[in-house]
Every structure is written in C-alpha cells, then in structure tokens.
Design an enzyme around this catalytic site. Sequence first.
Site, PDB file in Angstrom:
ATOM      1  N   GLY A   1       0.843  -1.053   0.015  1.00 18.44           N
ATOM      2  CA  GLY A   1       0.013   0.033  -0.075  1.00 18.44           C
ATOM      3  C   GLY A   1       0.880   1.385  -0.113  1.00 18.44           C
ATOM      4  O   GLY A   1       1.927   1.398   0.045  1.00 18.44           O
ATOM      5  N   HIS A   2       0.173   2.502   0.057  1.00 17.97           N
ATOM      6  CA  HIS A   2       0.744   3.652  -0.195  1.00 17.97           C
ATOM      7  C   HIS A   2       1.686   4.017   0.968  1.00 17.97           C
ATOM      8  O   HIS A   2       1.223   3.915   2.136  1.00 17.97           O
ATOM      9  CB  HIS A   2      -0.127   4.882  -0.561  1.00 17.97           C
ATOM     10  CG  HIS A   2      -1.479   5.265   0.472  1.00 17.97           C
ATOM     11  ND1 HIS A   2      -2.554   4.693   0.115  1.00 17.97           N
ATOM     12  CD2 HIS A   2      -1.379   5.159   1.614  1.00 17.97           C
ATOM     13  CE1 HIS A   2      -3.522   4.930   0.992  1.00 17.97           C
ATOM     14  NE2 HIS A   2      -2.637   5.174   2.149  1.00 17.97           N
ATOM     15  N   ALA A   3       2.781   4.676   0.845  1.00 19.14           N
ATOM     16  CA  ALA A   3       3.700   4.957   2.164  1.00 19.14           C
ATOM     17  C   ALA A   3       4.295   4.086   2.775  1.00 19.14           C
ATOM     18  O   ALA A   3       4.855   4.181   3.644  1.00 19.14           O
ATOM     19  CB  ALA A   3       3.110   5.994   2.629  1.00 19.14           C
TER      20      ALA A   3
END
Length: 339
Positions: free
Chosen positions: A235-237
């Site tokens: 997922g993001h980050a």
Amino acid sequence: MKLHEIASALGCRLDGDGEVEISGVLGMEHAGPGHLTFLANPKYAPKVKHTKASAILVSESLPSPAPACLISENPYLDFARALALFYQPPRPVPGIHPLAYIARSATIGENCSIGPFAVVGERSRIGRNAILHPHVVIYEGAEIGDDFLAHSHACVREFCRIGHRVTLQNGVVVGGDGFGFAKRADGSHFKIVQSGVTILEDDVEVQSLTSVDRATVGETRVKRGAKVDSLVQIGHACTVGEDNIICAQTGLAGSTVLERNVLLAGQVGSSGHLTVHEGAIVYAQSGIGGDVAPNTRISGSPAFAAGEWLRAVTAYTKLPELLKTVRDLKKRVEELEKK
C-alpha cells in the site's frame, strides 16, 4: 560439463570422480545418471541412498557408497548457482522493435532491447542493458537504472524511480494510485490525489501481478535486495526493508514499515501505521495488528508469539472435550452442594 569444471566454477571441494559428465541439475527425487543434485537439510539424508544422481552438493563428505560429492558451505545456494551454469533464459537481441513507441524526449541507454508494442513515455530515462518485453509500459518521467528486466504487461507509472538490476515479472504495476478517499458530508467519496512516488532500489525483484502503490505524499519504497512474490499488495507510503522476503497473497496496508531481513509468509495481512522490526518472521495467514519486536516469530490472527500460538492451536482442538469436562465437574459440584 565435467564435475571438476562445476567444482571449479562454484569454488567447491571435490570428493569423487571429477571426470563424471553432468548434463543437468535436478532435485534428489527426480535426478538420474548425469544429474547433479543437493542435500541442504540433514533430515533428508536417508534419501541419499536412493538417489540415482551422478553427483551431489553437500556440506560434508558422505560415507560410501554415495555419489561423487561437491563439498559446499551452502549447498542450496550452490545448487542455485549450478542451475545457472546449465540454463539461462533467452535474451532478446539489442535494438528497438519498429512496433515499439519511444517518446522523442525519452532517453534510452546502450544495448537495450525494447520489444513490440512497448511504450516509453516522455522525459523518461532507461539505463544500459535494459530488456522491455512486448507490451511493457513506462510512463512519463520514470527513471530506471541499468540491467532492468520487465516482462510483458509490466507497468512503471509516472515519475517513479527504479535502481539497477531490478526485475519485474508479468503484470507488475509500480506506482499505481494508492487507495485514498475522503468522505464528503453526503457520504460520497472524494479521490485524494496520489502525488507521491514509488521507489524500487537496486536488486529488487517483484513477481507477477503484484502492485506497489504510489504514496499520497512522499514515497513508497522497496529497499535494496527485497524480493516480493506474486499477488502481493504493497500500500501507499509503505517501506519494505533490505533483503525482505514477502510471499504470495500478502497485503500491507498504508504506512506499514518493514525493517531489514523481515520474512512474511503467504497470506499475511498488516494493518497500517505499524513497524515490523529487523529479523522478524511472520508465519502464513497471520494478521499483524501492531508493532512486531526484532528477531521474533509470530503467528495467528491476531498474531502473537509463534510458540504460544502453537500451544493455543493444540488446545483449540481439545476445547469440546474440555467443555464436556467442565460441565461434568459443574454437575458434580451442584450435586455435592445439594447434599
């Protein structure tokens, strides 16, 4: 290839007939005359007497009768190295296929091979010796290092950065939008622009149909030497640490941090904003709900110490029997109280 030539190439000590001709490398149960096999786990040693292989990679010499031996400090690693002596995947000839599209402002390094229907976007840069198989797409502004290998239908999105010696298997998406939405007063969802990037450092390999999302802001980073299996969602980050192994069907929610040498077995799930510290091992189908201490092993959902989890699972199958015992004891107590 003669066995003594393989021993020299691998740096192994030879015990036996070095003139034996080796035509291939197979596992112990399938190997036959002319094959090299290996013994990495001592518990499989009894199988050696049944193997028909002409030679075997082992950590120490075997008692007679036994095949010729290559003595190795790491038989499994040298087995993998031996495989490479006998099989190399075909490499396309350098050049850009006439059916590929390369933007005028893109920069392509020396000795690259770009297949039909591959697309390289504006202001993107690709280093030397890259291979882009058919239907690979590199978006605008992406930066890619030397010795890049992308199989068909892999995609690197806009402005993402990839280091040297990175491999993307079929259908990998690097830098797809992170899953981010803000809820309006009426309950509908407003898409949050995913303005960050995804960065893959040197020597990363990502297997088929895996997604490494771009960050809302900042970056998603997969660090040097990490290996990510098929059907994984990062997922993001998120941060995936050096030399991590992430097995198939694992999902990392946003802002998960994995430190170096972490191993996540298949179907592990992580809630976001947590850290799995260095050297931790998370067993298959575990659900991680909080930080994981360094060099620990956890299991279960919610995940906890693997040793405790094994005891809990053992007890779980005995719960009906325990419940019956408790009911019987309760009945006896009630009868005693009536007396």
